[in-house]
Design a protein around this motif. Structure first.
Motif, PDB file in Angstrom:
ATOM      1  N   ASP A 119       0.849  -1.185   0.000  1.00  0.00           N
ATOM      2  CA  ASP A 119       0.000   0.000   0.000  1.00  0.00           C
ATOM      3  C   ASP A 119       0.888   1.239   0.000  1.00  0.00           C
ATOM      4  O   ASP A 119       1.621   1.486   0.963  1.00  0.00           O
ATOM      5  N   THR A 134       1.479   5.473  -0.443  1.00  0.00           N
ATOM      6  CA  THR A 134       0.909   6.819  -0.383  1.00  0.00           C
ATOM      7  C   THR A 134       1.974   7.789  -0.871  1.00  0.00           C
ATOM      8  O   THR A 134       3.175   7.537  -0.721  1.00  0.00           O
ATOM      9  N   ASP A 165       4.205  11.200  -0.978  1.00  0.00           N
ATOM     10  CA  ASP A 165       4.808  12.075   0.029  1.00  0.00           C
ATOM     11  C   ASP A 165       4.425  13.519  -0.283  1.00  0.00           C
ATOM     12  O   ASP A 165       4.854  14.075  -1.301  1.00  0.00           O
ATOM     13  N   ASN A 223      -5.910  12.805  -0.167  1.00  0.00           N
ATOM     14  CA  ASN A 223      -5.795  11.435   0.353  1.00  0.00           C
ATOM     15  C   ASN A 223      -4.449  10.794   0.042  1.00  0.00           C
ATOM     16  O   ASN A 223      -4.228   9.621   0.332  1.00  0.00           O
ATOM     17  N   LEU A 224      -3.547  11.567  -0.595  1.00  0.00           N
ATOM     18  CA  LEU A 224      -2.173  11.128  -0.891  1.00  0.00           C
ATOM     19  C   LEU A 224      -2.135   9.923  -1.816  1.00  0.00           C
ATOM     20  O   LEU A 224      -1.190   9.132  -1.774  1.00  0.00           O
ATOM     21  N   LYS A 225      -3.165   9.771  -2.659  1.00  0.00           N
ATOM     22  CA  LYS A 225      -3.222   8.636  -3.579  1.00  0.00           C
ATOM     23  C   LYS A 225      -3.105   9.039  -5.049  1.00  0.00           C
ATOM     24  O   LYS A 225      -2.897   8.180  -5.901  1.00  0.00           O
ATOM     25  N   ALA A 253       6.945   8.379  -3.319  1.00  0.00           N
ATOM     26  CA  ALA A 253       6.118   7.669  -2.334  1.00  0.00           C
ATOM     27  C   ALA A 253       6.691   7.929  -0.944  1.00  0.00           C
ATOM     28  O   ALA A 253       7.886   8.187  -0.779  1.00  0.00           O
ATOM     29  N   GLU A 254       5.826   7.891   0.058  1.00  0.00           N
ATOM     30  CA  GLU A 254       6.314   8.034   1.435  1.00  0.00           C
ATOM     31  C   GLU A 254       7.130   6.820   1.857  1.00  0.00           C
ATOM     32  O   GLU A 254       8.031   6.928   2.684  1.00  0.00           O
ATOM     33  N   GLN A 255       6.824   5.664   1.270  1.00  0.00           N
ATOM     34  CA  GLN A 255       7.493   4.427   1.659  1.00  0.00           C
ATOM     35  C   GLN A 255       8.810   4.262   0.890  1.00  0.00           C
ATOM     36  O   GLN A 255       8.920   4.670  -0.274  1.00  0.00           O
ATOM     37  N   TRP A 291       3.231  -2.806  -6.845  1.00  0.00           N
ATOM     38  CA  TRP A 291       2.160  -1.827  -6.770  1.00  0.00           C
ATOM     39  C   TRP A 291       1.645  -1.545  -8.181  1.00  0.00           C
ATOM     40  O   TRP A 291       2.324  -1.810  -9.178  1.00  0.00           O
ATOM     41  N   THR A 296      -3.137   7.796 -10.446  1.00  0.00           N
ATOM     42  CA  THR A 296      -3.632   7.296  -9.160  1.00  0.00           C
ATOM     43  C   THR A 296      -2.931   6.005  -8.752  1.00  0.00           C
ATOM     44  O   THR A 296      -2.859   5.064  -9.544  1.00  0.00           O
ATOM     45  N   PRO A 317      -5.380   1.120  -4.698  1.00  0.00           N
ATOM     46  CA  PRO A 317      -5.410   0.472  -3.378  1.00  0.00           C
ATOM     47  C   PRO A 317      -5.000  -0.991  -3.473  1.00  0.00           C
ATOM     48  O   PRO A 317      -5.091  -1.611  -4.538  1.00  0.00           O
TER      49      PRO A 317
END
Length: 467
Positions: free
Chosen positions: A278, A280, A282, A295-297, A322-324, A333, A451, A454
């Motif tokens: 998952d 999101t 940054d 929603n950071l998506k 991405a934050e991750q 993903w 996008t 999810p």
């Protein structure tokens, strides 16, 4: 010392299980010191709470494993049963009570002992259930025979059940093996078909070039021969030869941008979904060129981002991250690019191993897949890499697979369940961050969002074409 009925009764109380109220069968002693039949204990533990308490004193046991058989207690049980039997036989042989010197004619159900008429008149047996000796013996023989019949019936049923369970397990065992064999055969057959199709396409392309080369070689030979002809003969054929030469040169084979091959691999996306993560976006990486949703998506091209003809590496300030970040394992993903004619996806890593003569250096690097639209065609390009394929239509969803340990980065056409491009053996030494660029936008068009899908979002052809 003579063994009396009272001594035997005391021994019987010590070798009786408080759960089944019968003599111990394979007695086991738990931590609190109380003993039970191993089968009774096992049954109590299976139906009990997460922690087990002693059925007698309710003390909680630390362990959950069934204790081993207490051999000494088992031997004591065996000896007591033999002693009780011998004592019964002895008293029956004497046919009289040792205390009152009268024959045994009665039996006490509570104490399980033979009595004379005087014994049953004592206060000790006053409230007990007393029955004639022969009647009691006949009753117990009948009950034992009945129990034996039931035990035999249950044993036979269990044996039949065991056979059925074994048949059922073997049925599933062979059915699963057969299904996997069919799946392997199906995949191998598909692989063979795709490879054969590739060979045919390659052969057709080579034949096209080879035929043109042969015509050129024939022309060269004809030109050589014409150069050695007599003047009159040369002048007669020269004009026609020149015209044919010009026509052949006009048909020169030009390099053609290959079309992206779509060879669906059954089960590919399902397999990759096992490593779905998952993501999101940054918000700190947003710029005036790229806007990130609340929603950071999703990411969207900002106003003022004009089309620039530069290499993807020059768009560093037009990426969002991405934050991750990932430094191990397998990750996958998916990104929905349905509303974007042009986009860039990939990864960024701060450092890579770069071998030198004496030491190792590091450099920042990106690995990208870019979609560019020119006229009616879409072109997929990689950076770095040699991919430059064209498509007649856009890709609705792109899957990205990262395997850190092997340095693998793959891009996939989710709709077709096919491979787009794969980077191999990337020498990662630092965490890897996914990057996204929803552009550059085409002039005069309203940019759509890119996008991040999810984790529970799945895509198929029917969903796409029904939109």
């Amino acid at each position: 010392m003579a063994v009396t009925g009272e001594v035997v009764k005391e021994l019987q109380s010590e070798i009786t299980c408080s759960i089944c109220r019968s003599y111990f069968c394979e007695p086991a002693t738990i931590g609190c010191g109380h003993s039970f039949c191993q089968a009774c204990l096992s049954s109590s533990w299976r139906v009990g709470a997460p922690v087990f308490s002693c059925p007698e004193c309710r003390q909680v046991s630390q362990g959950r494993e069934i204790p081993l058989v207490n051999r000494r207690l088992a031997e004591l049980t065996r000896l007591t049963k033999e002693l009780s039997s011998k004592l019964m036989q002895s008293t029956e042989g004497q046919s009289q009570c040792v205390t009152h010197k009268k024959p045994f004619k009665l039996f006490c159900e509570e104490d399980q002992t033979a009595l004379c008429v005087t014994c049953c008149e004592t206060p000790e047996h006053g409230a007990h259930n007393i029955s004639p000796l022969q009647e009691a013996a006949h009753k117990y023989r009948r009950e034992l025979q009945n129990i034996q019949s039931h035990v035999g019936k249950h044993l036979k049923e269990d044996e039949e059940l065991l056979v059925q369970e074994e048949k059922h397990a073997m049925h599933w065992y062979w059915m699963i093996i057969e299904q996997y064999c069919q799946t392997h055969f199906f995949l191998m057959e598909k692989e063979s078909q795709f490879l054969e199709s590739l060979k045919e396409e390659e052969k057709a392309s080579q034949n096209r070039v080879s035929q043109h080369m042969q015509r050129l070689q024939d022309l060269i030979q004809e030109l050589k021969e014409a150069g050695h002809q007599a003047n009159l003969d040369l002048l007669q054929d020269a004009n026609q030869l020149l015209e044919r030469s010009k026509a052949l040169l006009a048909q020169r084979v030009k390099p053609v941008t290959p079309e992206l091959r779509e060879y669906p691999i059954p089960g590919l996306i399902e397999m990759l979904n096992r490593f779905r993560v998952d993501l999101t976006l940054d918000p700190r990486s947003a710029t005036s060129y790229v806007i990130i949703s609340e929603n950071l998506k999703s990411a969207k091209a900002g106003a003022g981002w004009q089309l620039e003809r530069k290499s993807p590496k020059d768009y560093a300030h037009r990426y969002v991250f991405a934050e991750q970040a990932f430094s191990s394992g397998k990750k996958y993903w998916e990104v929905d690019v349905t509303q974007l004619p042009q986009w860039i996806l990939g990864i960024y890593t701060r450092y890579l191993r770069r071998k030198r003569v004496r030491n190792e250096d590091s450099c920042a690097s990106v690995f990208l897949l870019q979609c560019v639209k020119k006229k009616e065609y879409y072109y997929l390009q990689t950076y770095p890499g040699a991919l430059d394929n064209q498509m007649k239509g856009p890709l609705p969803r792109v899957g990205v697979y990262l395997e850190y340990s092997s340095g693998t980065l793959g891009f996939y056409n989710v709709l077709q369940s096919s491979v787009i491009y794969k980077f191999h053996s990337i020498p990662f030494t630092a965490p890897v961050k996914p990057i996204f660029s929803p552009g550059p936008p085409l002039p005069g068009t309203k940019p759509g969002p890119m996008t991040v899908c999810p984790v529970d979002s799945h895509f198929c052809a029917c969903c796409h074409f029904s939109q």
